[in-house]
Design a protein around this motif. Sequence first.
Motif, mmCIF file in Angstrom:
data_model
loop_
_atom_site.group_PDB
_atom_site.id
_atom_site.type_symbol
_atom_site.label_atom_id
_atom_site.label_comp_id
_atom_site.label_asym_id
_atom_site.label_seq_id
_atom_site.Cartn_x
_atom_site.Cartn_y
_atom_site.Cartn_z
ATOM 1 N N ASP A 1 6.344 11.325 -0.570
ATOM 2 C CA ASP A 1 5.105 11.599 -1.299
ATOM 3 C C ASP A 1 4.017 10.621 -0.868
ATOM 4 O O ASP A 1 4.296 9.486 -0.458
ATOM 5 C CB ASP A 1 5.362 11.474 -2.810
ATOM 6 N N GLY A 2 2.772 11.035 -0.997
ATOM 7 C CA GLY A 2 1.658 10.192 -0.592
ATOM 8 C C GLY A 2 1.549 8.913 -1.388
ATOM 9 O O GLY A 2 0.909 7.949 -0.944
ATOM 10 N N ARG A 3 2.182 8.866 -2.575
ATOM 11 C CA ARG A 3 2.133 7.676 -3.414
ATOM 12 C C ARG A 3 3.314 6.724 -3.171
ATOM 13 O O ARG A 3 3.458 5.736 -3.896
ATOM 14 C CB ARG A 3 2.103 8.089 -4.888
ATOM 15 N N THR A 4 4.090 7.031 -2.171
ATOM 16 C CA THR A 4 5.217 6.155 -1.840
ATOM 17 C C THR A 4 4.694 4.817 -1.341
ATOM 18 O O THR A 4 3.934 4.750 -0.379
ATOM 19 C CB THR A 4 6.108 6.798 -0.761
ATOM 20 N N VAL A 5 5.103 3.747 -2.019
ATOM 21 C CA VAL A 5 4.622 2.410 -1.671
ATOM 22 C C VAL A 5 5.432 1.841 -0.509
ATOM 23 O O VAL A 5 6.661 1.904 -0.500
ATOM 24 C CB VAL A 5 4.704 1.461 -2.891
ATOM 25 N N ILE B 1 -1.115 6.989 1.246
ATOM 26 C CA ILE B 1 -2.517 7.419 1.262
ATOM 27 C C ILE B 1 -3.425 6.249 1.619
ATOM 28 O O ILE B 1 -4.338 6.373 2.444
ATOM 29 C CB ILE B 1 -2.905 8.010 -0.116
ATOM 30 N N GLU B 2 -3.160 5.089 1.013
ATOM 31 C CA GLU B 2 -3.980 3.908 1.282
ATOM 32 C C GLU B 2 -3.808 3.398 2.715
ATOM 33 O O GLU B 2 -4.707 2.768 3.277
ATOM 34 C CB GLU B 2 -3.627 2.793 0.296
ATOM 35 N N SER B 3 -2.658 3.643 3.281
ATOM 36 C CA SER B 3 -2.420 3.178 4.652
ATOM 37 C C SER B 3 -3.256 3.938 5.671
ATOM 38 O O SER B 3 -3.433 3.472 6.805
ATOM 39 C CB SER B 3 -0.938 3.319 4.998
ATOM 40 N N GLU B 4 -3.747 5.145 5.283
ATOM 41 C CA GLU B 4 -4.596 5.966 6.146
ATOM 42 C C GLU B 4 -3.935 6.279 7.489
ATOM 43 O O GLU B 4 -4.568 6.244 8.548
ATOM 44 C CB GLU B 4 -5.945 5.275 6.380
ATOM 45 N N LYS C 1 0.841 -1.201 0.000
ATOM 46 C CA LYS C 1 0.000 0.000 0.000
ATOM 47 C C LYS C 1 0.876 1.251 0.000
ATOM 48 O O LYS C 1 1.994 1.232 0.524
ATOM 49 C CB LYS C 1 -0.900 0.011 1.230
ATOM 50 N N ASP C 2 0.335 2.349 -0.562
ATOM 51 C CA ASP C 2 1.059 3.607 -0.461
ATOM 52 C C ASP C 2 0.614 4.334 0.807
ATOM 53 O O ASP C 2 -0.264 3.861 1.541
ATOM 54 C CB ASP C 2 0.857 4.474 -1.710
#
Length: 346
Positions: free
Chosen positions: A319-323, A292-295, A289-290
Amino acid sequence: MKSNSFLVRLVRLRNQLGVFWPLMVSQVSILGVVILAVYGYMVLEGWSMADAVYMVVITLSTVGFGEVQPLSTEGRILTSFLILAGVGNFAFILGAFSQLLVEGKFFHVIGSRRVLKTIGKLKDHCVVCGYGRIGSVVVKEIVAEGQDVVVIEHDPEAIALLQEEGILYIEGDATSDEVLAQSGIVNAKNLITALSEDAANVYVVLSAREMNGSLHIVSRASSHERVSKLKQAGADSVILPNHIGGLRLAQSVLRPTVTSFMELANRRATLDIQMEELTIGEDSSLVGKDLIESELRPKFNLIVIAIKKQGQDMVFNPDGRTVLEAGNTIVAVGAQEKLKDFSLLL
């Protein structure tokens, strides 16, 4: 040559037994007296082994029983020597044991063996060499985190403090391979060398790295010139306390607000907020998950300052898209309770 070899082994045995050497000698001596007396009665009096053993037992125990069979002159002489030798040995045993109790060595040795047994059961603990001004602070911080720690120290005053605080310790020289082994270095996860002499730190790092190749080693150094030596010896990181202390003092004047923010890394900060590093496990639900998805922000109200990926440099303000991947270390700031809740996902 054989006699010299025997003497060498005897000296080694004496060093190993230490304060218990007199007790062992007395036990061997009394056993020798019993064997010779039994053999003497069998040869001089012609008795059976059972009669000879019984005669020796009642003689040494001084219970006052009569003779098994009438004794000859030679038998009486043997009995006289048996009484003298037995009484002498028992007096020696009593004296040796009394000395152990009076000097407190007996309970010290028993306590040391219990400590070694406890240390032998530890896994992934931290070994700290030196309990001086720096080492004592290090140990208190580790203990405050609830992690197991073993200290290696030889100074009597420092050892007294360790005893008062109930901290596991090994009394001895940290540069000794035997002492290092007793600290459970093979099963340890971290090693901190906080000895005052750089040469001693280098030696400890070399020995520890040879005993445990996966050990994470942090060493103290007194000058920049020693840093390269310690890293060549096997230290993962080297800290210069004087340099760091000077920088901290300067930053407290030049950038007081930033310095106050850095205090959040201390668990005993007055605010209910701290900076923490958290490592993602292979079975974590966050893998793949990135950010953002990790919340992290909406669920736990945590601020991610940096992410350290394996084999790569640390990425600040990711960045929020960092996996997120297994093995990544997240540096986050937030409330202590929220950090604990988030750690359950890892």
